[in-house]
Write a protein that holds these residues in place. Structure first.
Motif, PDB file in Angstrom:
ATOM      1  N   GLN A  48     -49.858 -18.224 -25.752  1.00  0.00           N
ATOM      2  CA  GLN A  48     -51.216 -17.920 -25.320  1.00  0.00           C
ATOM      3  C   GLN A  48     -51.471 -18.376 -23.894  1.00  0.00           C
ATOM      4  OE1 GLN A  48     -53.748 -19.635 -28.318  1.00  0.00           O
ATOM      5  NE2 GLN A  48     -53.164 -18.130 -29.886  1.00  0.00           N
ATOM      6  N   GLY A  49     -50.612 -19.253 -23.389  1.00  0.00           N
ATOM      7  CA  GLY A  49     -50.725 -19.669 -21.998  1.00  0.00           C
ATOM      8  C   GLY A  49     -50.157 -18.655 -21.029  1.00  0.00           C
ATOM      9  N   GLY A  50     -49.447 -17.648 -21.560  1.00  0.00           N
ATOM     10  CA  GLY A  50     -48.914 -16.578 -20.715  1.00  0.00           C
ATOM     11  C   GLY A  50     -47.743 -16.974 -19.857  1.00  0.00           C
ATOM     12  N   GLN A  51     -47.033 -18.040 -20.215  1.00  0.00           N
ATOM     13  CA  GLN A  51     -45.917 -18.514 -19.397  1.00  0.00           C
ATOM     14  C   GLN A  51     -44.575 -17.922 -19.822  1.00  0.00           C
ATOM     15  OE1 GLN A  51     -46.070 -22.766 -19.649  1.00  0.00           O
ATOM     16  NE2 GLN A  51     -48.034 -22.938 -18.576  1.00  0.00           N
ATOM     17  N   PHE A  52     -44.564 -17.125 -20.875  1.00  0.00           N
ATOM     18  CA  PHE A  52     -43.322 -16.559 -21.378  1.00  0.00           C
ATOM     19  C   PHE A  52     -43.390 -15.031 -21.328  1.00  0.00           C
ATOM     20  CE2 PHE A  52     -44.142 -20.581 -23.545  1.00  0.00           C
ATOM     21  CZ  PHE A  52     -43.013 -21.297 -23.205  1.00  0.00           C
ATOM     22  N   GLY A  53     -42.236 -14.398 -21.411  1.00  0.00           N
ATOM     23  CA  GLY A  53     -42.197 -12.946 -21.364  1.00  0.00           C
ATOM     24  C   GLY A  53     -42.579 -12.292 -22.671  1.00  0.00           C
ATOM     25  N   LEU A  54     -42.795 -13.096 -23.709  1.00  0.00           N
ATOM     26  CA  LEU A  54     -43.156 -12.578 -25.022  1.00  0.00           C
ATOM     27  C   LEU A  54     -44.597 -12.937 -25.353  1.00  0.00           C
ATOM     28  CD1 LEU A  54     -39.949 -13.580 -27.035  1.00  0.00           C
ATOM     29  CD2 LEU A  54     -40.414 -11.425 -25.879  1.00  0.00           C
ATOM     30  N   SER A  55     -45.273 -12.036 -26.029  1.00  0.00           N
ATOM     31  CA  SER A  55     -46.648 -12.296 -26.455  1.00  0.00           C
ATOM     32  C   SER A  55     -46.650 -13.097 -27.751  1.00  0.00           C
ATOM     33  CB  SER A  55     -47.394 -10.977 -26.649  1.00  0.00           C
ATOM     34  OG  SER A  55     -46.829 -10.250 -27.736  1.00  0.00           O
ATOM     35  N   SER A  56     -47.832 -13.549 -28.172  1.00  0.00           N
ATOM     36  CA  SER A  56     -47.940 -14.302 -29.418  1.00  0.00           C
ATOM     37  C   SER A  56     -47.540 -13.439 -30.610  1.00  0.00           C
ATOM     38  CB  SER A  56     -49.365 -14.820 -29.594  1.00  0.00           C
ATOM     39  OG  SER A  56     -50.293 -13.750 -29.589  1.00  0.00           O
ATOM     40  N   VAL A  57     -47.850 -12.140 -30.547  1.00  0.00           N
ATOM     41  CA  VAL A  57     -47.452 -11.223 -31.616  1.00  0.00           C
ATOM     42  C   VAL A  57     -45.928 -11.094 -31.667  1.00  0.00           C
ATOM     43  CG1 VAL A  57     -47.534  -8.836 -32.430  1.00  0.00           C
ATOM     44  CG2 VAL A  57     -49.616  -9.952 -31.616  1.00  0.00           C
ATOM     45  N   ASP A  58     -45.305 -11.005 -30.491  1.00  0.00           N
ATOM     46  CA  ASP A  58     -43.836 -10.923 -30.434  1.00  0.00           C
ATOM     47  C   ASP A  58     -43.202 -12.157 -31.067  1.00  0.00           C
ATOM     48  OD1 ASP A  58     -43.766  -8.457 -29.157  1.00  0.00           O
ATOM     49  OD2 ASP A  58     -43.888  -9.358 -27.165  1.00  0.00           O
ATOM     50  N   PHE A  59     -43.752 -13.325 -30.753  1.00  0.00           N
ATOM     51  CA  PHE A  59     -43.225 -14.558 -31.335  1.00  0.00           C
ATOM     52  C   PHE A  59     -43.416 -14.564 -32.851  1.00  0.00           C
ATOM     53  CE2 PHE A  59     -43.467 -16.509 -27.027  1.00  0.00           C
ATOM     54  CZ  PHE A  59     -42.186 -17.034 -26.990  1.00  0.00           C
ATOM     55  N   GLY A  60     -44.572 -14.098 -33.321  1.00  0.00           N
ATOM     56  CA  GLY A  60     -44.810 -14.051 -34.757  1.00  0.00           C
ATOM     57  C   GLY A  60     -43.813 -13.159 -35.465  1.00  0.00           C
ATOM     58  N   ARG A  61     -43.601 -11.963 -34.916  1.00  0.00           N
ATOM     59  CA  ARG A  61     -42.650 -11.035 -35.520  1.00  0.00           C
ATOM     60  C   ARG A  61     -41.232 -11.573 -35.443  1.00  0.00           C
ATOM     61  NH1 ARG A  61     -44.937  -5.386 -32.826  1.00  0.00           N
ATOM     62  NH2 ARG A  61     -46.819  -5.226 -34.148  1.00  0.00           N
ATOM     63  N   LEU A 122     -43.363 -15.057 -49.376  1.00  0.00           N
ATOM     64  CA  LEU A 122     -43.775 -15.799 -48.186  1.00  0.00           C
ATOM     65  C   LEU A 122     -44.027 -14.864 -47.010  1.00  0.00           C
ATOM     66  CD1 LEU A 122     -41.476 -18.974 -48.278  1.00  0.00           C
ATOM     67  CD2 LEU A 122     -43.908 -18.814 -48.786  1.00  0.00           C
ATOM     68  N   VAL A 123     -43.191 -13.836 -46.884  1.00  0.00           N
ATOM     69  CA  VAL A 123     -43.388 -12.860 -45.807  1.00  0.00           C
ATOM     70  C   VAL A 123     -44.707 -12.114 -46.008  1.00  0.00           C
ATOM     71  CG1 VAL A 123     -42.500 -10.726 -44.786  1.00  0.00           C
ATOM     72  CG2 VAL A 123     -40.925 -12.574 -45.369  1.00  0.00           C
ATOM     73  N   ALA A 124     -44.995 -11.709 -47.241  1.00  0.00           N
ATOM     74  CA  ALA A 124     -46.249 -11.020 -47.531  1.00  0.00           C
ATOM     75  C   ALA A 124     -47.441 -11.918 -47.221  1.00  0.00           C
ATOM     76  CB  ALA A 124     -46.276 -10.573 -48.984  1.00  0.00           C
ATOM     77  N   LEU A 125     -47.342 -13.193 -47.559  1.00  0.00           N
ATOM     78  CA  LEU A 125     -48.419 -14.141 -47.271  1.00  0.00           C
ATOM     79  C   LEU A 125     -48.637 -14.280 -45.771  1.00  0.00           C
ATOM     80  CD1 LEU A 125     -50.453 -16.249 -48.259  1.00  0.00           C
ATOM     81  CD2 LEU A 125     -48.598 -17.938 -48.223  1.00  0.00           C
ATOM     82  N   PHE A 126     -47.548 -14.271 -45.016  1.00  0.00           N
ATOM     83  CA  PHE A 126     -47.652 -14.360 -43.560  1.00  0.00           C
ATOM     84  C   PHE A 126     -48.438 -13.184 -42.991  1.00  0.00           C
ATOM     85  CE2 PHE A 126     -45.786 -12.559 -39.655  1.00  0.00           C
ATOM     86  CZ  PHE A 126     -46.232 -13.500 -38.747  1.00  0.00           C
ATOM     87  N   PHE A 127     -48.124 -11.975 -43.436  1.00  0.00           N
ATOM     88  CA  PHE A 127     -48.810 -10.799 -42.903  1.00  0.00           C
ATOM     89  C   PHE A 127     -50.271 -10.739 -43.349  1.00  0.00           C
ATOM     90  CE2 PHE A 127     -44.418  -8.876 -42.569  1.00  0.00           C
ATOM     91  CZ  PHE A 127     -44.410  -8.903 -41.177  1.00  0.00           C
ATOM     92  N   ILE A 128     -50.572 -11.327 -44.496  1.00  0.00           N
ATOM     93  CA  ILE A 128     -51.968 -11.398 -44.929  1.00  0.00           C
ATOM     94  C   ILE A 128     -52.760 -12.337 -44.016  1.00  0.00           C
ATOM     95  CG2 ILE A 128     -53.498 -12.193 -46.780  1.00  0.00           C
ATOM     96  CD1 ILE A 128     -51.398 -11.240 -48.780  1.00  0.00           C
ATOM     97  N   LEU A 129     -52.131 -13.453 -43.635  1.00  0.00           N
ATOM     98  CA  LEU A 129     -52.799 -14.427 -42.783  1.00  0.00           C
ATOM     99  C   LEU A 129     -52.779 -14.031 -41.309  1.00  0.00           C
ATOM    100  CD1 LEU A 129     -51.423 -17.717 -44.400  1.00  0.00           C
ATOM    101  CD2 LEU A 129     -53.648 -16.641 -44.774  1.00  0.00           C
ATOM    102  N   TYR A 130     -51.805 -13.231 -40.916  1.00  0.00           N
ATOM    103  CA  TYR A 130     -51.657 -12.838 -39.507  1.00  0.00           C
ATOM    104  C   TYR A 130     -51.404 -11.333 -39.439  1.00  0.00           C
ATOM    105  CZ  TYR A 130     -50.282 -13.592 -34.610  1.00  0.00           C
ATOM    106  OH  TYR A 130     -50.213 -13.579 -33.236  1.00  0.00           O
ATOM    107  N   PRO A 131     -52.383 -10.506 -39.812  1.00  0.00           N
ATOM    108  CA  PRO A 131     -52.182  -9.052 -39.952  1.00  0.00           C
ATOM    109  C   PRO A 131     -51.825  -8.339 -38.656  1.00  0.00           C
ATOM    110  CG  PRO A 131     -54.514  -9.607 -40.091  1.00  0.00           C
ATOM    111  CD  PRO A 131     -53.775 -10.902 -40.120  1.00  0.00           C
ATOM    112  N   GLN A 132     -52.234  -8.884 -37.498  1.00  0.00           N
ATOM    113  CA  GLN A 132     -51.934  -8.203 -36.238  1.00  0.00           C
ATOM    114  C   GLN A 132     -50.440  -8.182 -35.921  1.00  0.00           C
ATOM    115  OE1 GLN A 132     -53.777 -10.910 -36.741  1.00  0.00           O
ATOM    116  NE2 GLN A 132     -53.917 -12.233 -34.931  1.00  0.00           N
TER     117      GLN A 132
END
Length: 262
Positions: A48-61, A122-132
């Motif tokens: 979220q600080g924007g210091q990396f080439g990956l977004s927060s969504v990229d890191f989540g996936r 666990l994967v399904a729970l993750f997507f429920i909590l972080y749907p984006q």
């Protein structure tokens, strides 16, 4: 061919029965591999600080894919083989018309099926909590990912089984695996995607087997930049290297084996 298929199915069914005998233990093993999910939260906040080439969504996936890869490629053959050699339990298997390695392969493969249900929950729970972060990879990406995971498991198994051969010379062959684990944690993409590594470091690491155990399969499914041709050829090459080392150590080790605990 029918005899081979029958033997394979028999081995898988036997070891599958062993695996489901202690379901509570399986849940703990799945949870023990949840380190990527913990690291995911750290990297999402850092992104979220924007210091990396990956977004927060990229890191989540990426890290949820790493969790899946870890569940499908977990290997513990060195501890089983070490115990068989030290306690002399390898002796009966040497009398069978079947290389003992296939017992370990069947046990690992059958165990994959028993832990998948808990992992997918666990994967399904993750997507429920972080749907984006939810996404559907293309069919070609999914097929390449499947092939990469199979090769990653084969590579991880071959490496660890090669280390296990040292049990013929020492009672603590697993100590080498513990040392190897330090490099595996930091260079395989488990702690952080190699994409965030400095370019010179990343170039050097790509000549080792570590990136192809986690980072390469994960990048394939997520859709991050990756050299597909180099990745697959490197995996096959390292598998052949460690397979050759394994067979040499196996032949030399059998000459020293005395069945101490038999």
């Amino acid at each position: 061919m029918k005899k081979i298929i029958r033997k394979v199915l028999t081995l898988l069914s036997v070891y599958y029965a062993y695996s489901v005998e202690y379901r509570a233990e399986l849940i703990f093993w799945v949870l023990s591999g949840s380190l990527p999910i913990i690291l995911m939260g750290i990297w999402i906040q850092a992104a979220q600080g924007g210091q990396f080439g990956l977004s927060s969504v990229d890191f989540g996936r990426y890290f949820i894919t790493v969790f899946i890869v870890r569940q499908l490629t977990a290997v513990w053959v060195i501890w089983d083989f070490e115990r068989e050699v030290v306690e002399g339990r390898l002796s009966p298997k040497l009398l069978q018309p079947l290389d003992p390695v296939w017992h370990h392969v069947a046990r690992h493969v059958s165990e994959r099926f028993t832990r998948l249900m808990f992992a997918f929950l666990l994967v399904a729970l993750f997507f429920i909590l972080y749907p984006q972060a939810f996404w559907l990879p293309s069919l070609s990406r999914f097929l390449l990912f499947t092939l990469a995971v199979v090769l990653a498991f084969a590579l991880r198994f071959t490496i660890q089984y090669s280390f296990a051969m040292l049990a013929f010379w020492t009672e603590r062959a697993s100590a080498l695996e513990n040392f190897w684990l330090l490099f595996y944690l930091f260079l395989s993409g488990l702690i952080a995607p190699l994409e965030v590594f400095p370019e010179p470091v990343r170039k050097i690491v790509m000549f080792t087997p570590f990136p192809y155990l986690i980072d390469f399969p994960a990048n394939l499914l997520v859709g991050l930049p990756v050299d597909i041709g180099r990745g697959f050829w490197s995996m096959v090459g390292w598998i052949l290297v460690f397979l050759g080392v394994n067979r040499l150590l196996w032949r030399a080790g059998l000459k020293r084996y005395s069945g101490m605990g038999a």
